[in-house]
Structures are given as C-alpha cells and as structure tokens.
Design an enzyme around this catalytic site. Structure first.
Site, PDB file in Angstrom:
ATOM      1  N   TRP A 164       0.247   9.609 -11.896  1.00  0.00           N
ATOM      2  CA  TRP A 164       0.031   9.143 -10.431  1.00  0.00           C
ATOM      3  C   TRP A 164      -0.702  10.257  -9.719  1.00  0.00           C
ATOM      4  CZ3 TRP A 164       2.469  12.121  -6.293  1.00  0.00           C
ATOM      5  CH2 TRP A 164       2.355  11.629  -5.278  1.00  0.00           C
ATOM      6  N   ASP A 220       2.910  -1.428   6.511  1.00  0.00           N
ATOM      7  CA  ASP A 220       3.441  -1.103   5.034  1.00  0.00           C
ATOM      8  C   ASP A 220       4.855  -1.234   4.921  1.00  0.00           C
ATOM      9  OD1 ASP A 220       3.088   0.819   2.550  1.00  0.00           O
ATOM     10  OD2 ASP A 220       1.185   0.246   2.861  1.00  0.00           O
ATOM     11  N   LYS A 224      -0.343  -6.768   0.725  1.00  0.00           N
ATOM     12  CA  LYS A 224      -0.539  -5.739  -0.142  1.00  0.00           C
ATOM     13  C   LYS A 224       0.569  -5.679  -0.893  1.00  0.00           C
ATOM     14  CE  LYS A 224      -0.430  -0.540  -0.031  1.00  0.00           C
ATOM     15  NZ  LYS A 224      -0.013   0.692   0.686  1.00  0.00           N
ATOM     16  N   ASP A 253       2.821  -4.333  -3.918  1.00  0.00           N
ATOM     17  CA  ASP A 253       2.992  -2.998  -4.500  1.00  0.00           C
ATOM     18  C   ASP A 253       3.889  -2.970  -5.486  1.00  0.00           C
ATOM     19  OD1 ASP A 253       3.008  -0.125  -4.815  1.00  0.00           O
ATOM     20  OD2 ASP A 253       3.492   0.158  -2.948  1.00  0.00           O
ATOM     21  N   MET A 254       3.984  -2.085  -6.426  1.00  0.00           N
ATOM     22  CA  MET A 254       4.717  -2.126  -7.791  1.00  0.00           C
ATOM     23  C   MET A 254       4.968  -0.488  -8.000  1.00  0.00           C
ATOM     24  SD  MET A 254       5.218  -2.164 -11.085  1.00  0.00           S
ATOM     25  CE  MET A 254       5.876  -3.023 -12.542  1.00  0.00           C
ATOM     26  N   ASN A 255       6.107   0.009  -7.742  1.00  0.00           N
ATOM     27  CA  ASN A 255       6.307   1.497  -7.773  1.00  0.00           C
ATOM     28  C   ASN A 255       7.091   2.094  -8.826  1.00  0.00           C
ATOM     29  OD1 ASN A 255       4.688   2.380  -5.534  1.00  0.00           O
ATOM     30  ND2 ASN A 255       6.004   1.134  -4.246  1.00  0.00           N
ATOM     31  N   CYS A 277      -1.344  -2.981  -5.870  1.00  0.00           N
ATOM     32  CA  CYS A 277      -1.170  -1.538  -5.672  1.00  0.00           C
ATOM     33  C   CYS A 277       0.134  -1.352  -6.565  1.00  0.00           C
ATOM     34  CB  CYS A 277      -0.629  -1.509  -4.188  1.00  0.00           C
ATOM     35  SG  CYS A 277      -0.084   0.165  -3.859  1.00  0.00           S
ATOM     36  N   ASP A 295      -2.659   6.587  -4.319  1.00  0.00           N
ATOM     37  CA  ASP A 295      -2.045   6.929  -3.404  1.00  0.00           C
ATOM     38  C   ASP A 295      -2.560   8.568  -2.698  1.00  0.00           C
ATOM     39  OD1 ASP A 295      -0.265   5.265  -3.138  1.00  0.00           O
ATOM     40  OD2 ASP A 295       1.547   6.180  -4.007  1.00  0.00           O
TER      41      ASP A 295
HETATM   42  C1  DGJ Z   1       3.125   3.012  -2.786  1.00  0.00           C
HETATM   43  C2  DGJ Z   1       1.739   2.920  -2.223  1.00  0.00           C
HETATM   44  O1  DGJ Z   1       0.892   3.348  -3.181  1.00  0.00           O
HETATM   45  C3  DGJ Z   1       1.606   3.421  -0.757  1.00  0.00           C
HETATM   46  O2  DGJ Z   1       0.332   3.096  -0.312  1.00  0.00           O
HETATM   47  C4  DGJ Z   1       2.712   2.803   0.040  1.00  0.00           C
HETATM   48  O3  DGJ Z   1       2.423   1.444   0.205  1.00  0.00           O
HETATM   49  C5  DGJ Z   1       4.034   3.049  -0.636  1.00  0.00           C
HETATM   50  N1  DGJ Z   1       4.301   2.677  -1.959  1.00  0.00           N
HETATM   51  C6  DGJ Z   1       5.267   2.387   0.289  1.00  0.00           C
HETATM   52  O4  DGJ Z   1       6.336   2.874  -0.539  1.00  0.00           O
END
Ligand code: DGJ
Length: 783
Positions: A199, A366, A476, A478-480, A525, A547
C-alpha cells in the site's frame, strides 16, 4: 495474420512472429517468438534436436526413445509424462489418475475474435484488427478437451491467449491448476522485470537476472494486489529501456494470480501465467467447460519501451471500451485530502467554486456522504445520503455543482459492509465469514458476498438509485481491504471455489452497471492501486494509481505503472505539502509536473491557497488543457528511470514526433552538480525543434535567508515579510530556449543550463532543488 501449413502455425503481427508445430508425438512444439520474420518452409533449423536419449530422463514412449518432453519448448505441457517443469494444468479424476497428456486433434482459424461468454472480462477487436487460431487438443485417455486460443492484434503486436477445458466424461474432475498461457523460450539470458510493493508504494520496478529455479510472482490477497502486479517482462537489457529483446506478459484478471518463471537445467525458460493454483480449485462436472482468464503477450526488439508501447496501444484500443475510450478525461478536484470525513455542504461548495474558478472540470465527493459515516468504522452498505452532513441531499448538491459548470462525481465502496450498518443488521449472512469463526476485519470492514445474486441485486438497485438521483457523471469505485475468512453462506456452495466465484460475481455486477450507465466515467480504486489491472480496465477506463500523492513517491509509482499501463489509465493528483503520506516537502510546480504525466487532479484545500498559488494552479490547468491529448494519449517513453538514477526523463510524443513533452525530475539536489543533458533518442533526425521549459514560478521562500544577499531589508525565514515578498515578487524559472536539429537531439542531446549550486544565481540558473522538475516542450518547426 495467421496461417497453417503442414501443421506448422505461423502468427504474424506488424512487428512480431510466433510459430509452433505439431511434432512427431502429436504435441505442440513452440519454435519461434520474436521479431517478425518472413514466411518460410524451412522450419527444421528451429526444431529441438534429440537423436540420443539422455541419462535418467524419461522418454515419451517406446517409439520415440530419444524424445523427452522435459527438454522441448512446448505450447502447453503435460503432467506425468516426463516433463518435470511447472505444469500449466493439474487435475485429478475420480480413480486418482492425475496424468494430463494432451494431443493435437484439430484447429480452426477465424477472422476477428469470437466472444467466449465466460463471465470474465475479455479483450476485443474487429475483423480488420485481429485473427484467432483455436487449437483443439484431446487428452490421450480421458475424454477431456483442451482448447488453446490465440488472437493476434496486428497493430498492437499483442497475442491474446486463453485456454478452456471441456469435460466430455461422465464423471466430475477436480481442476487444481489451469494456466492461461505457457511460453517456453529456448534460452535464459534474460532479466525478469516485475512490479512489486505494498500500500502507498505500488508497482516499484524490480529487475533481476534469471537464475536456476523458479520465481513466483503472485497474489493470494483476493485482489491483483500492490504486492506483485500480474504484468512482467523478460528483457535482454535491463539497463536501457530503449534497447534489447523484450517479452511482456499480463493477465486480464483482478483476483489471485500467479506467474511462474522457471529456468530449467537445460537453460530454457518457462513462463506460466493465470489463476493462482494456491487458492484455486474447481469441480468440473460432466458436460461443463471452464475458461481461463485471457493473458496477453507481446515482444519488441526495442526493449522495455517497445513492449510498453505495445501494451499501451493494446489497452487503449482493445481493453478500454465505451464512451470514454480515447476520450479526453476531465480534470478532477476531489475533496478527500482536503476534508477527509469532516465536511458540510457549505465546505464542499466552497471547494467546488474554487475548482471551477481555477479551470477544473469534475468535482468528486469522496468517502463520508452516506449512512451515518463520520469515520471509517460505520455505514458501508447503507447507500443513502448522510443527512447530518448534507441536509439538502445529494440531488441538491449535485445540481449546485452542475450549476457551476462542473461535472459531479461520487465515491462508493460497494464490495464492503460495516458491522455498524443497517445492511449488516438486516443481512448478517451477506458478510463473508465462516460459521463458528470470528471474521477478521480490515480497515474496520468486511467483504460482502458477491458470489450471491441477492447481494449483487441489492448493490445494483441501491447504487443505481443514488447515481440517478444525484445525476452523477463519474463514480469512484473503491475497495479497501484484502480477503479473509473466504466462505459463502449460500446453500450447496463449493467453498474452495470462493475466490474465483467472487471475481465472477464482481464482473457480472460491473457489466450490469456499465450497460445501465453507458455515459458514466468510472475510476476504480483499491486503497489506491491495489487492484490496478486489465480486468478492472475492461469496465473502468481509469484507476486511482496510489493513495500516495507525494511527488517523489509518485515518480517511482507512475514510472513502474507505465511499463504495463498507459498514462490514460493513471489517476494522478496534486496534493498538499508536506505530503499527507510521507510528510515530504516538495514545490507545487513539481507536484504538478509529475501529476501531469497522468490524469490530472487536485486533492487539497484549494480555499486556503495564496494569491500566487492560485495563479500557479490556474496556469497549470491551462497548460494541461492545451497539451491534454498528448499527455493522456501520446506515445510514452522512459529514457532515464528513477529506479536506477537520481533523475528521471520521461517523454510523451505525437506519433509523427512533431511534438513532445519531456519530464525532467531529480531526487536530491547535488551541490556543484554534473551537467544535465536532455537527450531524446526518438527525435526525428529530419526535423528541427524549438525546445523550451514550461513557464514555472520559483518560490522565493526556497532561497531562505539567501535573499538577504540582494534584499535591502533583512528578511527572516517564515516571517511576515517573507510571506509578503513571496506574494508580491514574481520570480520565474530560467530563461532557456533552443533551436535544435532532431539528429543532435537524438544522438547527443541538449546541454541544459547550470543548476543552482550554492555560488550565485542569475536568470539563467535552473533552480530545481530536491524533488524538483521541469517539463520541456519540444515542437518541430515548419518547413
Ligand atoms: C482509499 C482511497 O484510495 C482514497 O482515495 C479515498 O477514497 C479513501 N479510500 C476513502 O476512504
């Protein structure tokens, strides 16, 4: 162009040729892959010669005592018949038979590329752009049919390969490994180039000489990952991206993958790519057919720059689809690093007004706009507006933003659920977890079970509603977090198939969305670039690269990414200094110069800018707009790489070389430095160029108290006077302008002005400092 004669198959693209044949034991022998050669009937020089059997090797059969499969370049090898290299396929039958021995049966050649309807993302092309060869092989004993597919994309110099297996038996088999592609090369004098990281430091380039044994480049995280991207290269010249024979390979898949690169005892190389056998298993029932993801192959004798260019063209023309294909992408202002979760409608509108005033085109809201989300512990899954922060709702906000002449974009993270959410309270069974085990959280959140149709339906309905309501132009996605506790609570689910079935579920959801919202611009993302791959690019034409928005880190990240992916796929934003991920200080112009080699955006509190900074950003945006099509779709080259140097030189060029932009970036400022040379090997020797740096503003503060050498009054660091002087004195970068012949530019390069070295300053001095940079504009003069 593909043709077959006497069971020798020749596949040509504009600059490459690939040849294999059916040999005396009915196996497919790979004969040639490299620079384009003329069509020839004399193939014998290419055969691997085996007239005497060797030591303890295993012969294929009694009729061919000297033929061992272990030392021939094969197209798709067997298992258990004497080839001891990594096998591309492994399965077991009910009786315990695990032998795989596939023989040529028949083939067909088709214009264009037939769709497989496998549920996986696929490349595409029409009859004028590509041709497909399908070779059908049959397992010697069991009724298993293997189809190998090769599609040649002429202008991109790419061959797309995939495999499928059909079970024509009355019994179920367990498929444990099934590679998309095998490439055997006759020699091993290569360096392996991979893109590794974590990351916030994704896709750093790693180059290593091949050694005996097996190198595995893989992901078992559930996503293609920032650890090891599925894209890799084998090159004979790792020191110069512009030279050498180079093979490139990538996979059209976003989940677990593996690439095995084996150097054999006989000095050959085997490359396998596909689903990761460590996390893959599949029951193939009677009558069923299983498709691998597609893999892409390319070759160039112009080194890593040549293979990158092939991939860039291929992705822009045959992966990215829909209304944003070859379409100029808007300049973004995203509120994330400006506000994080802490925003109100008032604050957002203030930011958006500034964005519009400076010339940006798309405002993105966001994380934090939904449920009762105040931080990252709640509400994922509840895709309704957070009325505490946005009492007038999203539709009203969107209308006001559209009224400013901006597009409106919205963040979402559909694949996740928070335990503190309405969705979890209603559907605990949708959270991915094994009964009797406590699921492991990642960023306080859990995976939603996308293998389930009801989950996908819920996501489609709830997100479609909000996107329609808010009239969004951009999403956007996302997937965190990475996978854990892989298990579906659906009935009769084959749990060992979870990871691949999750991807099939995700792809079917994405397909539904892109069909329902054909005009939407999607950006994928995954905590930045943890899922930067060709699978996602089939649905979403751009990806948030990382990020990490620090200029220096971004040079490494964007440079690494550029090997496999075009600039038109890389989101790149200018952010605050000190940077929020590294605390590194870098100047605003340099942050822009790096972000301009990507899809430009700003992710900072624009409402706090000084008058000077306003003007700087306004000029940056204007510059980007003038050169946008070159910066997003020009041909890209790396002539000096940050991975190996204190400097990077990247170039984007018009195909006819009449216009180019070059980025010159340095890491640390060297006192009394060596001379900088701007050499552009691709300049057209027959043209004459005007070369000049982009007008930039030099920050007076960067001179610190040295300004007192010329100032009539004493100026203190960080004092009010310094701020005042900085606001009022407008200092531009060096005066430098050249007329240069293309041959001089290509063979020798321009000797640039001296850098600041501590002993004086005049209007010609290049003041770059640490992490400093310039963009040079090169334009051919007419006549
Ligand atoms: C991770 C993304 O990469 C960021 O740009 C942002 O959108 C955050 N998540 C928001 O939780």
């Amino acid at each position: 162009m593909i043709h077959e004669k006497n069971l020798v198959f020749t596949l040509h693209t504009a600059w490459t040729t690939y040849i294999f044949r059916v040999n005396e034991t009915n196996h497919l022998e790979q004969l040639y892959y490299g620079r384009r050669i003329g069509t020839t009937d004399h193939m014998e020089p290419l055969y691997d010669k085996h007239t005497i059997s060797v030591g303890n090797s295993v012969s294929y059969d009694e009729e061919h005592p000297s033929l061992t499969l272990d030392n021939i370049c094969l197209e798709y090898s067997s298992y258990g018949k004497g080839d001891f290299r990594e096998p591309p396929i492994l399965f077991s039958r009910q009786n315990g038979d695990r032998i795989a021995d596939f023989h040529y049966k028949e083939h067909r050649i088709i214009k264009g590329k037939p769709r497989s309807f496998s549920g996986l993302p696929e490349s595409y092309g029409d009859k004028n752009q590509c041709m497909t060869l399908i070779v059908v092989l049959k397992e010697r004993v069991s009724a298993l049919r293997l189809e190998l597919s090769y599609t040649t994309f002429d202008q991109a110099n790419v061959i797309v390969r995939k495999a499928s297996l059909t079970n024509d038996m009355g019994e179920t088999i367990i498929l444990q490994r099934f590679s998309s592609l095998q490439l055997d090369l006759p020699t091993s004098d290569y360096s392996l180039v991979t893109f590794d990281g974590a990351w916030a430091r994704e896709r750093y380039r790693t180059a290593q000489r091949l050694r005996s044994g097996i190198h595995v480049n893989d992901s078992k995280t559930g996503v293609s990952s920032s650890r090891h991207n599925p894209c890799l290269f084998l090159t004979t010249n790792e020191d110069n991206d512009n030279q050498g024979d180079c093979y490139g390979c990538n996979l059209i898949y976003s989940g677990d993958h593996a690439q095995h690169i084996e150097t054999t005892p006989y000095g050959k190389v085997r490359l396998l790519t596909g689903l990761n056998p460590a996390t893959f298993s599949w029951q193939l029932h009677p009558g069923e057919k299983f498709h691998t993801p597609e893999a892409i192959l390319t070759f160039s004798h112009e080194g890593l720059n040549g293979t990158s260019r092939n991939f860039h063209r291929f992705i822009n023309s045959h992966i990215v689809r829909g209304s944003w294909k070859y379409h100029q992408r808007p300049i973004v202002v995203n509120n994330w690093e400006a506000t994080y979760f802490n925003f109100s409608e008032h604050a957002l509108l203030k930011l958006a007004r500034k964005a519009a005033d400076l010339g940006a085109e798309l405002f993105v809201l966001d994380d934090g706009w939904f449920g009762s989300r105040e931080d990252d512990t709640t509400s994922l899954g509840d895709w309704t507006v957070n009325t505490k922060k946005l009492p007038d709702g999203l539709a009203s906000l969107s209308k006001k933003i559209h009224g400013m002449g901006l597009l409106f974009g919205l963040w979402c993270e559909p694949e996740m659920v928070s335990r503190k959410s309405q969705l979890y309270r209603e559907h605990p069974e949708w959270l991915v977890s094994v009964p009797g085990r406590n699921p492991s959280p990642g960023r306080n959140q859990y995976l939603l079970d996308l293998t389930r149709e009801d989950v996908r339906d819920y996501l489609f309905e709830s997100l479609s509603n909000i996107w329609k309501l808010a009239n969004v132009d951009y999403v956007k996605w996302d997937m965190n977090r990475m996978f854990s506790d892989m298990y579906s609570n659906s009935e009769k689910f084959q749990q060992e198939e979870f990871n691949h079935r999750y991807m099939l579920g995700l792809y079917s959801l994405l397909q539904r969305f892109v069909e329902a919202f054909p005009q939407l611009l999607f950006e994928s993302c995954a905590s930045g670039g943890n899922r930067f791959d060709l699978g996602m690019l089939c649905y979403m034409p751009q990806t948030w690269t990382s990020d990490n928005t620090d200029a220096l880190s971004r040079v490494y990240i964007q440079e690494g990414t550029s090997y496999g992916y075009p600039l038109s796929s890389m989101g790149a934003h200018v952010s605050e200094s000190p940077n929020h991920q590294t605390l590194r200080v870098s100047n605003l112009e340099s942050r822009f110069n790096v972000a301009a080699f990507g899809l430009l955006g700003y992710e900072m509190d624009l409402s706090q800018l000084s008058t000077q900074e306003n003007e700087v950003i306004r000029n940056q945006i204007a510059f980007y707009k003038v050169h946008r099509s070159l910066l997003q779709y020009g041909e890209f080259f790396r002539f000096k790489t940050i991975a190996d140097n204190n400097q990077a030189i990247w170039v984007v060029s018009a195909p006819d070389r009449t216009e180019m932009l070059a980025l010159f970036f340095q890491t640390l400022n060297i006192p009394n430095p060596p001379t900088d040379i701007l050499r552009i090997p691709i300049a057209d020797p027959d043209l004459t160029y005007a070369v000049t740096p982009r007008r930039e503003r030099i920050d007076l503060k960067s001179f610190g108290t040295l300004v007192n050498m010329v100032s009539p009054i004493r100026i203190k660091n960080d004092g009010n006077l310094q701020r005042l002087v900085d606001e009022t004195v407008h200092l531009e970068n060096e005066l430098e302008y050249y007329i240069v012949n293309g041959d001089v530019l290509a063979y020798r390069g321009i000797v640039l002005n001296q850098q600041f070295g501590g002993t004086g300053y005049d209007k010609e001095t290049r003041v770059l400092g640490d992490f400093g940079s310039r963009i040079y504009h090169l334009k051919a003069l007419k006549g």
